[in-house]
Scaffold this motif. Sequence first.
Motif, PDB file in Angstrom:
ATOM      1  N   SER A  10      -1.683   7.482  13.516  1.00  0.00           N
ATOM      2  CA  SER A  10      -0.744   6.914  12.542  1.00  0.00           C
ATOM      3  C   SER A  10      -1.429   6.548  11.233  1.00  0.00           C
ATOM      4  O   SER A  10      -0.828   5.908  10.370  1.00  0.00           O
ATOM      5  CB  SER A  10      -0.073   5.660  13.131  1.00  0.00           C
ATOM      6  OG  SER A  10      -1.045   4.693  13.472  1.00  0.00           O
ATOM      7  N   ARG A  11      -2.686   6.934  11.123  1.00  0.00           N
ATOM      8  CA  ARG A  11      -3.446   6.622   9.909  1.00  0.00           C
ATOM      9  C   ARG A  11      -2.851   7.364   8.711  1.00  0.00           C
ATOM     10  O   ARG A  11      -2.577   8.561   8.791  1.00  0.00           O
ATOM     11  CB  ARG A  11      -4.898   7.031  10.093  1.00  0.00           C
ATOM     12  CG  ARG A  11      -5.808   6.700   8.923  1.00  0.00           C
ATOM     13  CD  ARG A  11      -7.236   7.089   9.255  1.00  0.00           C
ATOM     14  NE  ARG A  11      -8.140   6.794   8.167  1.00  0.00           N
ATOM     15  CZ  ARG A  11      -9.455   7.011   8.216  1.00  0.00           C
ATOM     16  NH1 ARG A  11      -9.993   7.512   9.324  1.00  0.00           N
ATOM     17  NH2 ARG A  11     -10.214   6.714   7.185  1.00  0.00           N
ATOM     18  N   PRO A  12      -2.664   6.667   7.581  1.00  0.00           N
ATOM     19  CA  PRO A  12      -2.096   7.338   6.401  1.00  0.00           C
ATOM     20  C   PRO A  12      -3.051   8.369   5.823  1.00  0.00           C
ATOM     21  O   PRO A  12      -4.272   8.275   5.994  1.00  0.00           O
ATOM     22  CB  PRO A  12      -1.868   6.181   5.418  1.00  0.00           C
ATOM     23  CG  PRO A  12      -2.827   5.124   5.839  1.00  0.00           C
ATOM     24  CD  PRO A  12      -2.932   5.231   7.329  1.00  0.00           C
ATOM     25  N   ARG A  13      -2.482   9.361   5.144  1.00  0.00           N
ATOM     26  CA  ARG A  13      -3.317  10.399   4.538  1.00  0.00           C
ATOM     27  C   ARG A  13      -4.163   9.847   3.394  1.00  0.00           C
ATOM     28  O   ARG A  13      -5.272  10.315   3.157  1.00  0.00           O
ATOM     29  CB  ARG A  13      -2.429  11.545   4.023  1.00  0.00           C
ATOM     30  CG  ARG A  13      -1.742  12.336   5.128  1.00  0.00           C
ATOM     31  CD  ARG A  13      -0.993  13.541   4.556  1.00  0.00           C
ATOM     32  NE  ARG A  13      -0.401  14.366   5.597  1.00  0.00           N
ATOM     33  CZ  ARG A  13       0.801  14.151   6.116  1.00  0.00           C
ATOM     34  NH1 ARG A  13       1.544  13.120   5.671  1.00  0.00           N
ATOM     35  NH2 ARG A  13       1.275  14.944   7.055  1.00  0.00           N
ATOM     36  N   ARG A  14      -3.654   8.866   2.689  1.00  0.00           N
ATOM     37  CA  ARG A  14      -4.379   8.254   1.575  1.00  0.00           C
ATOM     38  C   ARG A  14      -4.381   6.743   1.734  1.00  0.00           C
ATOM     39  O   ARG A  14      -3.399   6.158   2.184  1.00  0.00           O
ATOM     40  CB  ARG A  14      -3.734   8.622   0.229  1.00  0.00           C
ATOM     41  CG  ARG A  14      -3.828  10.102  -0.134  1.00  0.00           C
ATOM     42  CD  ARG A  14      -3.151  10.379  -1.474  1.00  0.00           C
ATOM     43  NE  ARG A  14      -3.804   9.671  -2.580  1.00  0.00           N
ATOM     44  CZ  ARG A  14      -3.312   8.559  -3.164  1.00  0.00           C
ATOM     45  NH1 ARG A  14      -2.163   8.042  -2.750  1.00  0.00           N
ATOM     46  NH2 ARG A  14      -3.947   8.001  -4.167  1.00  0.00           N
ATOM     47  N   SER A  15      -5.509   6.112   1.357  1.00  0.00           N
ATOM     48  CA  SER A  15      -5.629   4.651   1.388  1.00  0.00           C
ATOM     49  C   SER A  15      -6.248   4.196   0.072  1.00  0.00           C
ATOM     50  O   SER A  15      -7.466   3.983  -0.023  1.00  0.00           O
ATOM     51  CB  SER A  15      -6.494   4.207   2.576  1.00  0.00           C
ATOM     52  OG  SER A  15      -5.949   4.640   3.799  1.00  0.00           O
ATOM     53  N   PRO A  16      -5.432   4.057  -0.975  1.00  0.00           N
ATOM     54  CA  PRO A  16      -5.976   3.729  -2.304  1.00  0.00           C
ATOM     55  C   PRO A  16      -6.733   2.399  -2.348  1.00  0.00           C
ATOM     56  O   PRO A  16      -7.644   2.244  -3.159  1.00  0.00           O
ATOM     57  CB  PRO A  16      -4.722   3.685  -3.191  1.00  0.00           C
ATOM     58  CG  PRO A  16      -3.686   4.444  -2.438  1.00  0.00           C
ATOM     59  CD  PRO A  16      -3.981   4.232  -0.997  1.00  0.00           C
ATOM     60  N   ALA A  17      -6.338   1.439  -1.503  1.00  0.00           N
ATOM     61  CA  ALA A  17      -6.969   0.123  -1.536  1.00  0.00           C
ATOM     62  C   ALA A  17      -8.140  -0.004  -0.561  1.00  0.00           C
ATOM     63  O   ALA A  17      -8.666  -1.095  -0.363  1.00  0.00           O
ATOM     64  CB  ALA A  17      -5.924  -0.963  -1.217  1.00  0.00           C
ATOM     65  N   LYS A  18      -8.563   1.090   0.040  1.00  0.00           N
ATOM     66  CA  LYS A  18      -9.648   1.048   1.013  1.00  0.00           C
ATOM     67  C   LYS A  18     -10.953   0.632   0.335  1.00  0.00           C
ATOM     68  O   LYS A  18     -11.244   0.998  -0.801  1.00  0.00           O
ATOM     69  CB  LYS A  18      -9.806   2.430   1.654  1.00  0.00           C
ATOM     70  CG  LYS A  18     -10.855   2.472   2.751  1.00  0.00           C
ATOM     71  CD  LYS A  18     -10.927   3.870   3.352  1.00  0.00           C
ATOM     72  CE  LYS A  18     -12.005   3.927   4.432  1.00  0.00           C
ATOM     73  NZ  LYS A  18     -12.094   5.286   5.032  1.00  0.00           N
ATOM     74  N   THR A  19     -11.757  -0.159   1.055  1.00  0.00           N
ATOM     75  CA  THR A  19     -13.033  -0.625   0.526  1.00  0.00           C
ATOM     76  C   THR A  19     -13.938   0.565   0.221  1.00  0.00           C
ATOM     77  O   THR A  19     -14.070   1.488   1.042  1.00  0.00           O
ATOM     78  CB  THR A  19     -13.730  -1.546   1.542  1.00  0.00           C
ATOM     79  OG1 THR A  19     -12.838  -2.590   1.915  1.00  0.00           O
ATOM     80  CG2 THR A  19     -14.981  -2.154   0.949  1.00  0.00           C
ATOM     81  N   LEU A  20     -14.564   0.535  -0.947  1.00  0.00           N
ATOM     82  CA  LEU A  20     -15.408   1.645  -1.379  1.00  0.00           C
ATOM     83  C   LEU A  20     -16.593   1.825  -0.433  1.00  0.00           C
ATOM     84  O   LEU A  20     -17.149   0.846   0.075  1.00  0.00           O
ATOM     85  CB  LEU A  20     -15.914   1.397  -2.799  1.00  0.00           C
ATOM     86  CG  LEU A  20     -14.834   1.344  -3.890  1.00  0.00           C
ATOM     87  CD1 LEU A  20     -15.457   0.995  -5.234  1.00  0.00           C
ATOM     88  CD2 LEU A  20     -14.086   2.667  -3.975  1.00  0.00           C
TER      89      LEU A  20
END
Length: 334
Positions: free
Chosen positions: A61-71
């Motif tokens: 169920s993981r999203p394809r994109r995670s813009p706020a993910k920790t660098l």
Amino acid sequence: MSHANAALTPRARLRLARLIVDQGWTYATAAKMFMVAAKTARKWAERYRAEGPAGMADRSSRPRRSPAKTLPGVVRRIVRLRWRHRLGPVQIAGRLGVPASTVHAVLVRCRINRLSRIDRVTGEPLRNQRRYEHPHPGALLHVDVTKFGNIPDGGGWRYLGKQQGDKNKAVTALRTGRTAKGHPNIGTAFVHTVIDDHSRLAYAEICTDERAATAIGVLQRAVAWFADHGVTVERVLSDNGSCYRSYAWHDACTELGIIPKRTRPYRPQTNGKIERFHRTLADGWAYARFYEATDQRNAALPRWLHFYNHHRPHSSIGGQPPITRLTNVPGHHI
């Protein structure tokens, strides 16, 4: 993997899809039989048409994109601080300028959110103890002595390796005349530590022994140091070391107006706060970086103690440095 109460397991999904695709059942009829929504029946039928039986397996169920993910760079710095300095989320967050919740999430994701819960010396598991805290600064001081081997000229084995470290140790022992029975001996640093139970404010001195006279001198200077910070000491808790069992120690405490107390034998948990401070002292000062000699390490202790007392966030007191708790000193607001 499907959870225990899932309406459709991969095998049931396959049966549902085959009824619709192979036997021509309607979505509503098949859904009713399996007690799911018609929309669900349609989803599995379409996956079966497109992928066959392999399409019945669970998907992430993981999203394809995670813009706020920790660098990734921040993640590496968090992991490095965790492993090298054994810091908690609050301390790491203070150093990197990120929320403690973010640090904790990274540690959980990397499976390093819990350090090994064993005693470093005995290897025995430590039982969880109910956290207690005395009501105000000075109500109880914890005292103890921890030992660190002196560092030979040029550095020790922890950073240079066993071979070079032993060479430096031998040369230093010859220079100082401390070779005994053919074995180089460069001595031990006895660090006498004092920590306030309520505020976690810490005081420490590096000495050459752990005799009663030395421990008494440290206590006297520590009491004066705490008094300069507005703290009146009422009790002192120690282990059952010979210096703390002596009549001289008891008499010195009486002269200072302090009640001496000792832990039960073989119960280091009773003095757990100072035992934990010793770990922080070792990780943050004694083994924190490469020292070329003992004098260099000794010179770094006052600076580290100031950082610990005035700047380092302490997780057990709400992420604040110990000095902030001195506002609760009795009579402070009078």
